[in-house]
Scaffold this motif. Structure first.
Motif, PDB file in Angstrom:
ATOM      1  N   SER A  68      76.828  32.889  13.381  1.00  0.00           N
ATOM      2  CA  SER A  68      78.273  33.116  13.457  1.00  0.00           C
ATOM      3  C   SER A  68      78.997  32.164  14.393  1.00  0.00           C
ATOM      4  O   SER A  68      80.226  32.123  14.408  1.00  0.00           O
ATOM      5  N   THR A  69      78.255  31.412  15.221  1.00  0.00           N
ATOM      6  CA  THR A  69      78.885  30.594  16.250  1.00  0.00           C
ATOM      7  C   THR A  69      78.012  29.395  16.579  1.00  0.00           C
ATOM      8  O   THR A  69      76.779  29.497  16.548  1.00  0.00           O
ATOM      9  N   PRO A  70      78.635  28.258  16.931  1.00  0.00           N
ATOM     10  CA  PRO A  70      77.850  27.097  17.350  1.00  0.00           C
ATOM     11  C   PRO A  70      77.434  27.148  18.817  1.00  0.00           C
ATOM     12  O   PRO A  70      76.689  26.269  19.278  1.00  0.00           O
ATOM     13  N   LEU A  71      77.892  28.136  19.561  1.00  0.00           N
ATOM     14  CA  LEU A  71      77.553  28.202  20.987  1.00  0.00           C
ATOM     15  C   LEU A  71      76.057  28.447  21.188  1.00  0.00           C
ATOM     16  O   LEU A  71      75.435  29.187  20.424  1.00  0.00           O
ATOM     17  N   PRO A  72      75.472  27.849  22.219  1.00  0.00           N
ATOM     18  CA  PRO A  72      74.059  28.115  22.517  1.00  0.00           C
ATOM     19  C   PRO A  72      73.853  29.579  22.891  1.00  0.00           C
ATOM     20  O   PRO A  72      74.676  30.166  23.608  1.00  0.00           O
ATOM     21  N   LEU A  73      72.748  30.140  22.396  1.00  0.00           N
ATOM     22  CA  LEU A  73      72.457  31.554  22.627  1.00  0.00           C
ATOM     23  C   LEU A  73      71.121  31.712  23.320  1.00  0.00           C
ATOM     24  O   LEU A  73      70.105  31.156  22.891  1.00  0.00           O
ATOM     25  N   THR A  74      71.108  32.474  24.405  1.00  0.00           N
ATOM     26  CA  THR A  74      69.877  32.871  25.067  1.00  0.00           C
ATOM     27  C   THR A  74      69.689  34.368  24.841  1.00  0.00           C
ATOM     28  O   THR A  74      70.660  35.130  24.831  1.00  0.00           O
ATOM     29  N   VAL A  75      68.450  34.790  24.627  1.00  0.00           N
ATOM     30  CA  VAL A  75      68.182  36.164  24.200  1.00  0.00           C
ATOM     31  C   VAL A  75      67.385  36.910  25.264  1.00  0.00           C
ATOM     32  O   VAL A  75      66.381  36.409  25.781  1.00  0.00           O
ATOM     33  N   ASP A  76      67.840  38.103  25.562  1.00  0.00           N
ATOM     34  CA  ASP A  76      67.131  39.014  26.468  1.00  0.00           C
ATOM     35  C   ASP A  76      65.982  39.652  25.693  1.00  0.00           C
ATOM     36  O   ASP A  76      66.208  40.483  24.817  1.00  0.00           O
ATOM     37  N   ILE A  77      64.733  39.231  26.024  1.00  0.00           N
ATOM     38  CA  ILE A  77      63.582  39.812  25.323  1.00  0.00           C
ATOM     39  C   ILE A  77      62.879  40.866  26.174  1.00  0.00           C
ATOM     40  O   ILE A  77      61.726  41.220  25.914  1.00  0.00           O
ATOM     41  N   GLU A  78      63.591  41.370  27.203  1.00  0.00           N
ATOM     42  CA  GLU A  78      63.036  42.415  28.073  1.00  0.00           C
ATOM     43  C   GLU A  78      61.660  41.991  28.594  1.00  0.00           C
ATOM     44  O   GLU A  78      61.535  40.934  29.195  1.00  0.00           O
ATOM     45  N   SER A  79      60.618  42.762  28.322  1.00  0.00           N
ATOM     46  CA  SER A  79      59.284  42.394  28.802  1.00  0.00           C
ATOM     47  C   SER A  79      58.521  41.539  27.788  1.00  0.00           C
ATOM     48  O   SER A  79      57.330  41.291  27.959  1.00  0.00           O
ATOM     49  N   GLY A  80      59.189  41.127  26.727  1.00  0.00           N
ATOM     50  CA  GLY A  80      58.561  40.244  25.753  1.00  0.00           C
ATOM     51  C   GLY A  80      58.274  40.873  24.414  1.00  0.00           C
ATOM     52  O   GLY A  80      57.821  40.214  23.489  1.00  0.00           O
ATOM     53  N   TYR A  81      58.483  42.198  24.307  1.00  0.00           N
ATOM     54  CA  TYR A  81      58.163  42.927  23.076  1.00  0.00           C
ATOM     55  C   TYR A  81      56.714  42.682  22.655  1.00  0.00           C
ATOM     56  O   TYR A  81      56.407  42.520  21.475  1.00  0.00           O
ATOM     57  N   GLY A  82      55.837  42.692  23.646  1.00  0.00           N
ATOM     58  CA  GLY A  82      54.419  42.516  23.375  1.00  0.00           C
ATOM     59  C   GLY A  82      53.619  42.673  24.652  1.00  0.00           C
ATOM     60  O   GLY A  82      54.154  42.502  25.754  1.00  0.00           O
ATOM     61  N   ASP A  83      52.342  42.967  24.511  1.00  0.00           N
ATOM     62  CA  ASP A  83      51.480  43.192  25.676  1.00  0.00           C
ATOM     63  C   ASP A  83      50.586  42.006  25.991  1.00  0.00           C
ATOM     64  O   ASP A  83      49.875  42.022  27.003  1.00  0.00           O
ATOM     65  N   THR A  84      50.593  40.987  25.134  1.00  0.00           N
ATOM     66  CA  THR A  84      49.711  39.836  25.350  1.00  0.00           C
ATOM     67  C   THR A  84      50.523  38.550  25.262  1.00  0.00           C
ATOM     68  O   THR A  84      51.576  38.513  24.606  1.00  0.00           O
ATOM     69  N   PRO A  85      50.036  37.469  25.886  1.00  0.00           N
ATOM     70  CA  PRO A  85      50.725  36.185  25.780  1.00  0.00           C
ATOM     71  C   PRO A  85      50.880  35.726  24.331  1.00  0.00           C
ATOM     72  O   PRO A  85      51.895  35.121  23.977  1.00  0.00           O
ATOM     73  N   ASP A  86      49.885  36.020  23.486  1.00  0.00           N
ATOM     74  CA  ASP A  86      49.951  35.612  22.079  1.00  0.00           C
ATOM     75  C   ASP A  86      51.163  36.214  21.389  1.00  0.00           C
ATOM     76  O   ASP A  86      51.916  35.519  20.692  1.00  0.00           O
ATOM     77  N   VAL A  87      51.344  37.524  21.559  1.00  0.00           N
ATOM     78  CA  VAL A  87      52.450  38.204  20.891  1.00  0.00           C
ATOM     79  C   VAL A  87      53.791  37.742  21.462  1.00  0.00           C
ATOM     80  O   VAL A  87      54.745  37.485  20.717  1.00  0.00           O
ATOM     81  N   ILE A  88      53.866  37.620  22.776  1.00  0.00           N
ATOM     82  CA  ILE A  88      55.127  37.217  23.409  1.00  0.00           C
ATOM     83  C   ILE A  88      55.501  35.798  22.991  1.00  0.00           C
ATOM     84  O   ILE A  88      56.660  35.522  22.646  1.00  0.00           O
ATOM     85  N   ALA A  89      54.532  34.888  23.007  1.00  0.00           N
ATOM     86  CA  ALA A  89      54.807  33.511  22.581  1.00  0.00           C
ATOM     87  C   ALA A  89      55.238  33.481  21.115  1.00  0.00           C
ATOM     88  O   ALA A  89      56.177  32.747  20.744  1.00  0.00           O
ATOM     89  N   HIS A  90      54.584  34.282  20.281  1.00  0.00           N
ATOM     90  CA  HIS A  90      54.961  34.348  18.864  1.00  0.00           C
ATOM     91  C   HIS A  90      56.405  34.821  18.711  1.00  0.00           C
ATOM     92  O   HIS A  90      57.172  34.265  17.906  1.00  0.00           O
ATOM     93  N   ASN A  91      56.795  35.825  19.487  1.00  0.00           N
ATOM     94  CA  ASN A  91      58.172  36.329  19.415  1.00  0.00           C
ATOM     95  C   ASN A  91      59.177  35.257  19.839  1.00  0.00           C
ATOM     96  O   ASN A  91      60.230  35.093  19.216  1.00  0.00           O
ATOM     97  N   ILE A  92      58.850  34.538  20.904  1.00  0.00           N
ATOM     98  CA  ILE A  92      59.746  33.482  21.377  1.00  0.00           C
ATOM     99  C   ILE A  92      59.879  32.391  20.316  1.00  0.00           C
ATOM    100  O   ILE A  92      60.990  31.896  20.038  1.00  0.00           O
ATOM    101  N   ILE A  93      58.764  32.007  19.705  1.00  0.00           N
ATOM    102  CA  ILE A  93      58.797  30.971  18.669  1.00  0.00           C
ATOM    103  C   ILE A  93      59.656  31.424  17.484  1.00  0.00           C
ATOM    104  O   ILE A  93      60.425  30.630  16.921  1.00  0.00           O
ATOM    105  N   GLU A  94      59.557  32.695  17.118  1.00  0.00           N
ATOM    106  CA  GLU A  94      60.403  33.205  16.034  1.00  0.00           C
ATOM    107  C   GLU A  94      61.885  33.070  16.381  1.00  0.00           C
ATOM    108  O   GLU A  94      62.712  32.717  15.527  1.00  0.00           O
TER     109      GLU A  94
END
Length: 251
Positions: A68-94
């Motif tokens: 909806s906007t060209p402005l840069p967006l940073t997202v609050d992912i709280e604790s990462g929505y995951g318990d392992t680095p694999d899941v958290i990194a996957h979420n960030i990449i998405e």
């Protein structure tokens, strides 16, 4: 581009949004960057803050905002929505794959309705692992690490924060976010402790923007304050409609 906004002469004021209309209003108002508020997004879906949403729900809303906007967006992912680095990194990449340029990740976690700080060494190791996976995937994203000693009113909050800032800087954080820090002396101390840009958040006692600039703050967030103020205004209008038995309050 987004990283350079943290080194400008004036602090970067992030407008925290929760949907497409709030994002478009922020753009129209002249803000240079947006951030999501996890609490506001949770509220719009009838949930409490603290990872009570599925990550797919967050992703759906974020994708709509990015589109909806060209402005840069940073997202609050709280604790990462995951318990392992694999899941958290996957979420960030998405998130990066749909156009997100930064994330906030916090060193506390909500369990059974209560928020508590994680062990700082454990969290630093988590950051190191997540950063490695992002590098291996050739993904660039601004990682703003939220440390919650002031938010949680921890004993010796300043010294606890300074220790954590040092660990997270060593782990590869791009910025440090300290919600609920408010005293000028505390802010000055954390700014002096690290070359990383310091992010503070809207609270009633927070110094004005010019004072924060003088203290060396590089980023200012709104958290959930704008969303709460909007709901308070809506409540006032709805009560006026009931009280006056007309729609005059809307116009």
């Amino acid at each position: 581009m987004f990283k350079s906004l943290h080194q400008a002469n004036n602090p970067l004021v992030i407008c925290n949004v929760w949907d497409v209309p709030s994002a478009k209003l922020a753009e129209k108002s002249g803000f240079l960057a947006l951030g999501t508020s996890s609490a506001a997004i949770a509220s719009t879906l009838g949930k409490e803050d603290g990872e009570n949403l599925h990550f797919e729900d967050v992703l759906f809303i974020v994708k709509a905002i990015v589109g909806s906007t060209p402005l840069p967006l940073t997202v609050d992912i709280e604790s990462g929505y995951g318990d392992t680095p694999d899941v958290i990194a996957h979420n960030i990449i998405e998130l990066v794959n749909i156009g997100v340029v930064g994330i906030n990740i916090e060193d506390s976690v909500v369990s059974q309705g209560k928020r508590a700080l994680r062990d700082s060494a454990w969290f630093a190791n988590l950051l190191i692992s997540v950063k490695k996976q992002l590098r291996d995937a050739d993904v660039e994203v601004f990682i703003n690490v939220r440390t919650d000693a002031f938010l949680l009113n921890a004993r010796e909050a300043l010294s606890v924060s300074l220790e954590r800032i040092h660990r997270y800087q060593q782990a590869g954080a791009d910025g440090i976010f300290l919600p609920c820090i408010r005293k000028p002396d505390d802010i000055k101390a954390v700014v002096a402790s690290t070359p990383l840009p310091i992010n503070v958040m809207s609270v009633p006692e927070l110094p004005c923007f010019s004072q924060l600039k003088a203290l060396g703050v590089k980023r200012i967030s709104m958290g959930n304050a704008v969303h709460e103020a909007m709901l308070a205004s809506l409540s006032s209008q709805l009560m006026a409609i009931q009280r006056e038995q007309s729609f005059h309050a809307l116009f």
